[in-house]
Write an enzyme that holds these catalytic residues in place. Structure first.
Site, mmCIF file in Angstrom:
data_model
loop_
_atom_site.group_PDB
_atom_site.id
_atom_site.type_symbol
_atom_site.label_atom_id
_atom_site.label_comp_id
_atom_site.label_asym_id
_atom_site.label_seq_id
_atom_site.Cartn_x
_atom_site.Cartn_y
_atom_site.Cartn_z
ATOM 1 N N SER A 1 0.963 -1.206 0.029
ATOM 2 C CA SER A 1 -0.050 -0.026 -0.109
ATOM 3 C C SER A 1 0.986 1.419 -0.076
ATOM 4 C CB SER A 1 -0.898 -0.222 1.280
ATOM 5 O OG SER A 1 -1.863 0.981 1.096
ATOM 6 N N ASP B 1 -8.552 -4.450 -6.035
ATOM 7 C CA ASP B 1 -8.113 -3.835 -4.736
ATOM 8 C C ASP B 1 -8.900 -2.273 -4.844
ATOM 9 O OD1 ASP B 1 -6.573 -2.336 -3.007
ATOM 10 O OD2 ASP B 1 -4.984 -3.470 -3.428
ATOM 11 N N HIS C 1 -7.038 -6.035 -0.475
ATOM 12 C CA HIS C 1 -5.989 -5.220 -0.553
ATOM 13 C C HIS C 1 -4.749 -5.726 -0.313
ATOM 14 C CE1 HIS C 1 -3.991 -1.349 -0.469
ATOM 15 N NE2 HIS C 1 -3.769 -1.453 0.739
#
Length: 566
Positions: A279, A506, A534
């Site tokens: 991320s 995602d 995710h």
């Protein structure tokens, strides 16, 4: 269970922290009731941008140039410039930081901890230091006869879970023992809390009580009073950070955090930085590669961000990511007996909108008698469940309970998103999240009327979450320090191969961002997971995990464009 143990447990369940790339700490979406049309604010309800701009430019704002390495003037997408590498030689003024000796001590159930110093300001190291904290899971020798982990120790593998604001120390303590045996045998797994995060000079902004109010604030304002209340909440958050965090607020950028990584790399004795970032951790890792391409080792960027986007485009496209994830959830839900949202995708969307409107008008009771579920918290609860498909059954139950008038399930999902503890306290996750985001990019809006004008465009991208995500970015408008970063591309010319992982559905880091980052990087290799949730590495698929592990152990990246999953 201790607070630290609970934090590790949370991060083991979803092995990545908040994926916010929006310039806000509120993550909420949906529709609200009111006389105004969707996305509209009644005439005269919104204060002028000129007044908002004046407030944002008051004496509380600190002037300053961008950090070294980031070229170009502040601006939006039209001002995108490349991230330039720093000189290969360590400047003499920084040599003492690179010459420190790490002292590792036992800590936290079998791990080893240390601290080290970095300059508050790399351009002016005489202005003072920050003390950063790191944890290490030493390499585990292969068991006799184990042929799955051959070879000598490679070095340290730094892990970052995202955020910004996620504690890499807690992350490593939560996931290190779940890593592939071969990787664990050949690397020390290391987590460094970035500056301002966790145990590394953490920033703080609000008390638990005021944070409760902030997370409940209405971010789908229908009239002047609701707009004023949202602006007041944003200003209170920003002012709380200024009062409680001081000079640190101007030195929490991703460029500075990447330079901290290089100091730690040297102190660990590694010639190159080997790294897995998830991320926001991909933005941090890509920034490192752009600044120090010659020192970049085996790097995996999972759930990638696109550094060329300004905050307005980032907010809008992230809203589209959550819309994609919601569609996947709705398709799955309507095929199940316990789905509380009808039997078609259209019914599911309509019922969710109706639920949010009802909660906006009349917040729901919960098993915490002192707290009611607001619309913002209800939507945050839904968004929390989009991060991982194993949360979908829990979301179905929470939605059914909410339809029956009980907001407990959605409130617990919202609390999990923010990391709220049972005693009402919060970690510094959201404080650091806001502080880094507001420094890395200029705010998307000059004030609330600009946010109102953007709503229709956001709603075209995301009918479910667009309105919320257009309004939620106001806190950075009132931030007490000016941004030092700008949108930019990262080429990292001369770096070793960098594996960029993207998941097709995602929610928080849309797949298009992974394609964009892999295309920018001179040595980028795109690895795709066709699936939900995710990030992908270590969570979903033996094909993808195998490709990443072979790269970490042997240095050979997967074929560019390789796809795993269903």
């Amino acid at each position: 269970m201790s607070s630290r143990a609970r934090a590790r447990e949370r991060r083991t369940g979803i092995a990545v922290a908040v994926a916010l790339v929006t310039a806000a700490g509120l993550v909420a979406g949906g529709c609200s009731a009111g006389d105004a049309p969707s996305g509209a604010v009644p005439s005269g309800a919104v204060p002028s941008d000129a007044a908002s701009s004046a407030a944002a430019s008051s004496g509380a704002v600190s002037p300053g140039a961008g950090p070294a390495g980031l070229a170009g003037p502040a601006g939006g997408a039209s001002a995108v410039t490349p991230l330039e590498p720093l000189p290969a030689a360590v400047p003499p003024a920084l040599a003492p930081y690179y010459a420190q000796q790490l002292g590792w001590t036992p800590c936290d159930d079998g791990y080893e901890c240390t601290t080290f110093r970095v300059p508050l300001d790399y351009d002016r190291p005489a202005d003072g230091d920050l003390t950063l904290a790191a944890v290490r899971a030493p390499a585990v020798p292969a068991a006799p006869g184990d042929t799955g982990a051959p070879g000598e120790r490679i070095g340290s593998l730094l892990l970052n879970p995202g955020g910004p604001g996620g504690s890499a120390v807690e992350y490593v303590e939560g996931v290190a023992r779940t890593y592939d045996a071969g990787v664990r045998a050949r690397y020390d797994l290391v987590g460094l809390d970035p500056r301002g995060v966790g145990r590394s000079a953490p920033v703080t902004c609000l008390s638990g009580e005021r944070m409760d109010a902030y997370t409940a604030a209405d971010i789908t304002p229908d009239d002047r009073s609701e707009v004023d209340a949202l602006v007041a909440a944003a200003k209170e958050f920003a002012e709380g950070c200024r009062q409680r965090s001081g000079d640190r607020l101007g030195h929490l950028s991703t460029v500075e955090a990447a330079r901290d990584l290089d100091v730690l790399r040297a102190l660990l004795g590694d010639e190159r930085l080997h790294y897995v970032g998830k991320s926001y951790g991909t933005f941090l890792g890509a920034t490192y590669a752009g600044l120090f391409p010659g020192r970049t080792g085996r790097m995996v960027l999972d759930g990638a961000m696109d550094p060329s986007l300004d905050s307005l485009a980032g907010n809008r496209t992230q809203a589209g990511g959550f819309e994609t994830a919601w569609t996947a959830f709705a398709r799955d839900c309507v095929e199940r007996e316990d789905c509380p949202l009808g039997r078609t995708e259209q019914q599911a969307g309509e019922q969710l909108a109706a639920l949010f409107a009802a909660v906006d008008a009349h917040p729901l009771t919960t098993d915490d008698g002192a707290r009611r579920l607001s619309e913002a918290q209800a939507t945050t609860g839904v968004i929390q469940a989009m991060y991982a498909d194993f949360l979908w059954p829990r979301l179905r139950t929470a939605l059914a309970d909410a339809e029956a008038g009980d907001g407990t399930g959605l409130l617990k999902l919202s609390d999990a998103y923010y990391g709220r503890e049972a005693d009402g306290s919060y970690p510094n996750l959201m404080f650091a999240n806001m502080a880094v985001n507001c420094l890395d990019l200029p705010a998307p809006f000059a004030g609330p009327d600009a946010a109102a004008r953007a709503v229709p465009d956001f709603e075209r991208t995301s009918p479910r979450f667009g309105r919320d995500m257009a309004w939620m970015a106001l806190t950075c408008t009132y931030w007490p320090v000016r941004p030092t970063g700008t949108p930019h591309t990262v080429r990292a010319a001369g770096a070793a191969p960098i594996v960029v992982v993207g998941t097709t559905r995602d929610p928080a880091t849309p797949y298009a961002w992974a394609r964009a980052l892999a295309g920018q990087l001179e040595s980028g290799r795109l690895l795709t997971y066709d699936g939900d949730g995710h990030t992908a590495y270590g969570r979903h698929d033996s094909c993808l995990d195998g490709a990443v592990n072979r790269f970490l152990l042997g240095g050979e990246p997967p074929e560019n464009g390789k796809t795993c999953g269903r």
